[in-house]
Design an enzyme around this catalytic site. Structure first.
Site, mmCIF file in Angstrom:
data_model
loop_
_atom_site.group_PDB
_atom_site.id
_atom_site.type_symbol
_atom_site.label_atom_id
_atom_site.label_comp_id
_atom_site.label_asym_id
_atom_site.label_seq_id
_atom_site.Cartn_x
_atom_site.Cartn_y
_atom_site.Cartn_z
ATOM 1 N N SER A 292 39.645 14.311 25.500
ATOM 2 C CA SER A 292 38.655 13.901 24.611
ATOM 3 C C SER A 292 38.195 12.679 24.998
ATOM 4 O O SER A 292 36.848 12.308 25.380
ATOM 5 C CB SER A 292 39.715 13.333 23.519
ATOM 6 N N ASP A 303 28.170 11.105 35.523
ATOM 7 C CA ASP A 303 26.760 11.143 34.532
ATOM 8 C C ASP A 303 25.421 10.369 35.489
ATOM 9 O O ASP A 303 24.728 10.880 35.759
ATOM 10 C CB ASP A 303 26.229 12.132 33.432
ATOM 11 N N LYS A 317 38.665 18.715 26.235
ATOM 12 C CA LYS A 317 38.650 18.523 24.715
ATOM 13 C C LYS A 317 37.179 18.082 24.254
ATOM 14 O O LYS A 317 37.010 16.859 24.286
ATOM 15 C CB LYS A 317 39.588 17.136 23.765
#
Length: 481
Positions: A292, A303, A317
């Site tokens: 999460s 990224d 999640k």
């Protein structure tokens, strides 16, 4: 009534922000929904009148609400008075218990992760363990909240939990002593020339604590060459705190976006100027217990090419829950959005894959090599799909496991390899070209466990005891206890 945005760990809240709660929909007496509600009322009246013993209508309605929401996905559920109070206490970072994140699965209580420096962690309870009995009484089939209540109690009181563990032939008992659990979500230290920042969860003060402790570490070690950010077994927490932690290491750009049912319903979280490490290399440690909010940080830094990920694929999640306050200290926790990394990845079910895949031990690598043994979001039968239709990587051989002469009881092989990456100035290809470990040999998998976990759980039921309810609570949001 208010709506609180959450998306926790396999588990709890991601962010808190009050918004206006939309008015309830009106149902025409001719609509199918109205007819179904009328049917529900008729069935309830029959039970009240004809059931063999008197019934508590409040409990029946609560059970119906729990079942309705649990049927949607593992993280939507109804929060009664006690549940809602517990949720609000958890985000403040202090509560009573033994220090576990747990969820309900197949009528048993399953461990998401033990929390740092708690009785459960010190006793050796592991992620993926099943708790089948408490003090010799079976909890198989007992609703999750009832099982959790049995594990709560006054500090310094004792209990014994029965554990079923994949890879163990027989259940075993673990004695524990309850404590007041104060979550220390941030720790720092030096590992040679490199800093080490451990974040165990994202509670109300995590971002500020991380900033303060990291600044102190840098001040005391001005020649620090890089940082290991350890997010292993971090079950998540408050969204705003995960955004704040990612922002410490970024000099702008998107951290995460949140997208709901309407394509135009997008919320973007942006980093501000100012990287505390001024571009020095960062390695993030992850494993299947990284979930999460912890995945938000991992995905953002990966990224944005700001960090290298070392370890194992995260939990997966990637959904957001809104906690809708119903008044009278009751609420509904409802999945309302998915979150996306800066490159547009929805990692729901798939997780964040590491740049250098490393297992802590051969035993852990065996879990990854055996699909049935993996405990991730994708293991839930009713988990929300990834938006792009992607699937989690199937069972495979881990890239690196510790060599035979590495002592996994005293050493941390994933951390060792993370420091290797930093020594190569963050170049994961160079680190991979100079491995310290090996891959599992075929002979290592000969004795992989094949017995069904259901049979083991039945074997773990103490003789002469009766489980609580025949219907299990599958409201798979993890709870702290």
């Amino acid at each position: 009534m208010k709506n609180i945005y959450l998306a926790g760990a396999a588990a709890v809240a991601l962010s808190i922000g009050a918004v206006a709660y939309a008015s309830q929909p009106a149902f025409s007496p001719r609509s199918d929904t109205y007819k179904q509600l009328e049917l529900f009322g008729n069935v309830l009246a029959i039970v009240q009148q004809d059931y063999v013993v008197p019934v508590d209508s409040k409990k029946l309605i609560n059970a119906a609400l729990e079942g309705m929401l649990a049927s949607l996905d593992p993280h939507s559920n109804y929060l009664s008075d006690d549940d809602y109070t517990d949720l609000k206490e958890k985000t403040r970072g202090s509560y009573g218990g033994i220090g576990l994140e747990v969820t309900g699965e197949d009528g048993a209580v399953k461990v998401v992760t033990p929390m740092d420096d708690t009785p459960a962690q010190k006793a050796g309870i592991e992620s993926g363990d099943y708790i089948t009995a408490i003090d010799g009484t079976s909890i198989l089939g007992l609703p999750l909240n009832d099982a959790i209540s049995k594990m709560k109690g006054e500090p310094n009181t004792k209990l014994t939990v029965t554990i079923v563990r994949t890879g163990k032939d027989a259940p075993f008992d673990v004695p524990l002593t309850r404590e007041i659990i104060v979550v220390k979500s941030v720790k720092t230290r030096m590992e040679g020339d490199y800093g080490y920042l451990r974040i165990a969860s994202f509670s109300e003060t995590t971002a500020n604590d991380a900033k303060t402790q990291l600044a102190d570490l840098i001040a005391k070690n001005p020649n620090m060459k890089g940082l290991v950010l350890d997010l292993r077994n971090n079950p998540g927490g408050l969204l705003e705190q995960s955004v704040g932690v990612a922002d410490l290491f970024l000099d702008g750009g998107e951290i995460v976006s949140q997208r709901g049912r309407d394509p135009k319903d997008i919320i973007r979280y942006q980093a501000k100027k100012g990287d505390m490490l001024n571009g020095k290399p960062i390695v993030v440690l992850t494993n299947p217990g990284t979930a999460s909010a912890a995945e938000i940080v991992s995905g953002a830094l990966q990224d944005q090419k700001r960090a290298t990920i070392v370890g194992l694929t995260t939990f997966g999640k990637g959904s957001v829950q809104s906690v809708i306050d119903l008044g009278d200290n009751r609420a509904v926790k409802l999945t309302t959005a998915r979150y996306y990394t800066p490159s547009g990845r929805s990692i729901q079910k798939t997780g964040i894959e590491p740049d250098l895949e490393v297992a802590m031990s051969k035993e852990q690598a065996k879990y990854i090599a055996t699909a049935a043994m993996q405990y991730t979001e994708a293991a839930y039968g009713n988990a929300l799909d990834a938006d792009e239709g992607k699937v989690r990587r199937s069972a495979h051989a881990v890239q690196e496991v510790p060599p035979d002469d590495f002592d996994t009881k005293t050493g941390d092989f994933e951390l060792t390899r993370a420091l290797d990456v930093l020594k190569y100035n963050g170049d994961v290809k160079l680190a991979a070209a100079h491995p310290r470990g090996t891959k599992l040999a075929d002979s290592d998998l000969v004795d992989k466990p094949g017995a069904k976990i259901e049979a083991k759980m039945k074997a773990a039921t103490p003789a002469g005891t009766v489980s609580g309810s025949s219907s299990s609570s599958s409201a798979a949001s993890a709870e702290k206890k």
